[in-house]
Scaffold this active site. Sequence first.
Site, mmCIF file in Angstrom:
data_model
loop_
_atom_site.group_PDB
_atom_site.id
_atom_site.type_symbol
_atom_site.label_atom_id
_atom_site.label_comp_id
_atom_site.label_asym_id
_atom_site.label_seq_id
_atom_site.Cartn_x
_atom_site.Cartn_y
_atom_site.Cartn_z
ATOM 1 C CB CYS A 144 34.825 -23.605 7.338
ATOM 2 S SG CYS A 144 35.451 -22.129 6.691
ATOM 3 C CB CYS A 180 38.316 -23.268 7.879
ATOM 4 S SG CYS A 180 37.331 -21.888 8.367
#
Length: 111
Positions: A35, A38
């Site tokens: 991600c 993230c």
Amino acid sequence: MTDTQPSPRSIPAAELAETLSTTETLLVVFQTNGCSICASMEPVVSNVARETGVETVFVNPRDPPGLVTDYEIRSVPTLAVFRDGREVGRLAEGFVPGEELTAFVREHAPS
């Protein structure tokens, strides 16, 4: 609010319940591998953890998959503040700038 606070760390999902039960105030960052948002949040979260002194952990909610249901994770990153094992605040809006995250943590985890 010192630099001597522990740095954020990744923990296995299986350790989350125990960590919540033994930590007065905890910022949990639910994130997944791969991600990009993230990954971009990691240095922001580290700075906020140092600045606020709040213990912080990173957890992959897909391992085991039950965490997604148990903690109602709808998107990553999801940042949640827990006090005495109970969730008291949550952000699940994608990238969160440092100043906004600091204010959120201080609001939900007063010293």
